[in-house]
Design a protein around this motif. Sequence first.
Motif, short mmCIF file in Angstrom:
data_model
loop_
_atom_site.label_atom_id
_atom_site.label_comp_id
_atom_site.label_asym_id
_atom_site.label_seq_id
_atom_site.Cartn_x
_atom_site.Cartn_y
_atom_site.Cartn_z
N UNK A 361 0.67 -1.17 0.22
CA UNK A 361 0.03 0.03 0.06
C UNK A 361 1.00 1.28 -0.09
N UNK A 362 0.60 1.98 -0.83
CA UNK A 362 1.48 3.31 -0.99
C UNK A 362 1.17 4.46 -0.06
N UNK A 363 0.05 4.12 0.73
CA UNK A 363 -0.41 5.04 1.70
C UNK A 363 -1.43 6.02 1.09
N UNK A 364 -2.04 6.66 1.96
CA UNK A 364 -3.10 7.55 1.64
C UNK A 364 -2.61 8.62 0.59
N UNK A 365 -3.54 9.39 -0.12
CA UNK A 365 -3.05 10.25 -1.25
C UNK A 365 -2.01 11.10 -1.08
N UNK A 366 -1.71 11.69 -0.08
CA UNK A 366 -0.60 12.62 0.10
C UNK A 366 0.40 12.06 0.28
N UNK A 367 0.60 10.70 1.18
CA UNK A 367 1.58 10.01 1.44
C UNK A 367 2.19 9.18 0.21
N UNK A 368 1.14 8.71 -0.69
CA UNK A 368 1.49 8.19 -2.02
C UNK A 368 2.21 9.06 -2.70
N UNK A 369 1.87 10.14 -3.31
CA UNK A 369 2.52 11.20 -4.00
C UNK A 369 3.75 11.58 -3.45
N UNK A 370 3.90 11.74 -2.28
CA UNK A 370 5.33 12.17 -1.81
C UNK A 370 6.15 11.03 -1.72
N UNK A 371 5.81 9.78 -1.51
CA UNK A 371 6.67 8.52 -1.44
C UNK A 371 7.14 8.52 -2.87
N UNK A 372 6.29 8.39 -4.01
CA UNK A 372 6.60 8.34 -5.24
C UNK A 372 7.77 9.48 -5.60
N UNK A 373 7.37 10.60 -5.15
CA UNK A 373 8.10 11.67 -5.45
C UNK A 373 9.69 11.61 -5.04
N UNK A 374 9.83 11.09 -3.59
CA UNK A 374 11.10 11.09 -2.91
C UNK A 374 12.08 9.60 -3.40
#
Length: 679
Positions: A361-374
């Motif tokens: 699970x990539x996390x909830x929306x904010x977490x997911x986009x930040x995880x992919x970004x970093x």
Amino acid sequence: MATRDVLRRAALPAAVVGVLLLVAALLIVLLPARGPAPLGETFSVRPERLADDDKVANPGKGWVAYGDPAAYEDTPDPAYGDEVAHDHGPRVVALSDVAYTRWNWSEFYTDPADPATFTLAPLDRFVTSWLETDPDRRFAFAVMGENTDDCTAEVSVTPAWVFDIAGAAHVWSGSCRTPVWNDPVYLAAYRDLMVRVRDHLAATDEGTGEQTWLDRVEFVGANSYGSWGEGHTYGLGEGSCGAGARTDENGACVLSDADYRTHLRIFLDVFTPSGTPVSVPWGATLLDDDGAYDWAVAQGLGMRRDGIFGDPGYTPGSRGENLVRTHGISPATFELHAEPEDVTDDDVLEALEIGRPTYFGLGWPDEADRLYGTHEAVVDEVQRLLGADLVLEEASGPTRITGGVAFRPRLRWSNDGLAPAYEPLRTGFALLDVDDVVVATSFPGSGTSPQAWAPGRSVTEQPSVRFDLPALPRLAEGDRLRLAVGVFHASRPGPGYRLAVDLPRTDDGWYPLTEVRAVAGTDAGAERERHEVELLVPTTTGPDARTARTRVAVRRELLSGGMGDRFNAETAGDAITYRVPVTTPGRYAVRVRTWHDSFGGTYQLLVDGEELGAPQSTWAADDLDDPATGEVTDAGAVWLAAGEHEVTLRLVGTESPRGASLTTDYVELQRQGTGPVAD
């Protein structure tokens, strides 16, 4: 630049190129046509692997995106300020393989105080919004009975009408009205909800007659117990666990082992008969100590760990340690819950090695986009590592095929993923014409087992392949058929799984290997046929003839195909039936291999409704990795006509208070002659 420089130096002057092209054209016109090049006696193919960051999307694995793909105008969330909840960026939408959400139970009612206002609109909206991003999208979901983030004195997570039923029990957890988790009223109402959700997902489209969405469900969360459905009661009232409860190291109550298993049986009963996977959230150390989670995994249920990369001091196991029990048996799921900027690439790789997840699970929306970004580079490569990543390393065999005559191609496979395939898969072979139309198929019942391809290993298989070719299609002169291979789900329709190889692939999921010459002929059948039961579609019945018992494919490395079929019987008379084909009429010895463990019972074998042999006990000690716990029963011989026959295993008694489960490995028919059975 160096490669481009070499190409420039090697380029010929335009005039020379023109002369050469003219000569080539004259040769084509003047020389007689010779037809296709002659075929050799055998073929050998060594496909190239795809690059590590090439995405290979398959069912049964992948990145999981939480929430919705785009914001709904009517659902602003104050927690997100001026933004709207569940609004994934396009990169996460494209990256994710599975869409997941979890609902409050009360969301399925326009008026939670009135059971007549039941609606499945939240489910429909979730699915259709994700399908707009990808028509092949797959899904997962859970329904919570409590959620301390959303409950108030006026609004409960379990709908108010459940508490209003006569005899229903509840407690107050601060401002939350919380169910008593072992209350029969609550359990019956929750079970009814799961049945209605399942039936809605399994409904058929009136236009196409095809099942709507159930085959797209990757897993259902067993979230009927605890806050957020995570199997713990942090922040809830002490009385919510009812009689027999304990208190854990954090001062929270914990259900008894027996009561917790009652929750899990809801999901076993409702979803596993259709082959829908279930994921159990890890939530309580005391349940771990009881062996409840080991029991769940032994039933073939997956496990999920929320809070991956969370504070290890507060959430022990935040690198996936709690999921080690699933390795090689059932799928593990990670849920990210951390500040992505505080997570390093090494953290991700360490957790992957420990927990070996099939879903992440990539996390909830904010977490997911930040995880992919970093962590873009490691996220792209991890997609292939999740679950199984199947590679065809080499294939060889004859180029002349006669209908009805078996041949044994040699195939070397490997699995570059972190886990085996947990779904029942089968290897198929096909003959294709020049337009990729399938002329004939062969799915060997044994000798090839994709779920046995363990991570990090190569395995060579030589299955017996036979094509029934009573007549060949009319082909243009010089045309040939092509031999193709593919990996398919054992029971679900749809194209074959994608392999991590650089080979052409047909729309049906076949990978052509070589041209072959085929000669017409019919399949006379083999003298011995072994049928791996995980590749069959059984029926299960209780004593009152209702299809009510649970069955799930389970993995054991020592099973012949790496997988078997676990049937969770309850009372004498419960039975599981497999339909096996017979090509040539004759007298057949019937053998069944079963796995013996401490959940075993005593079963009677029947063939076409008639008892064959004596009842056999499947009880043994707890050592599930002992080869001696797999035994072959020679039930006797019976005369079988050509066609399908029913092989049934019926419970007649149990020696264990822990249940009466039966794990079957295979059914084998050995032809002994064409005469009747001797008296």
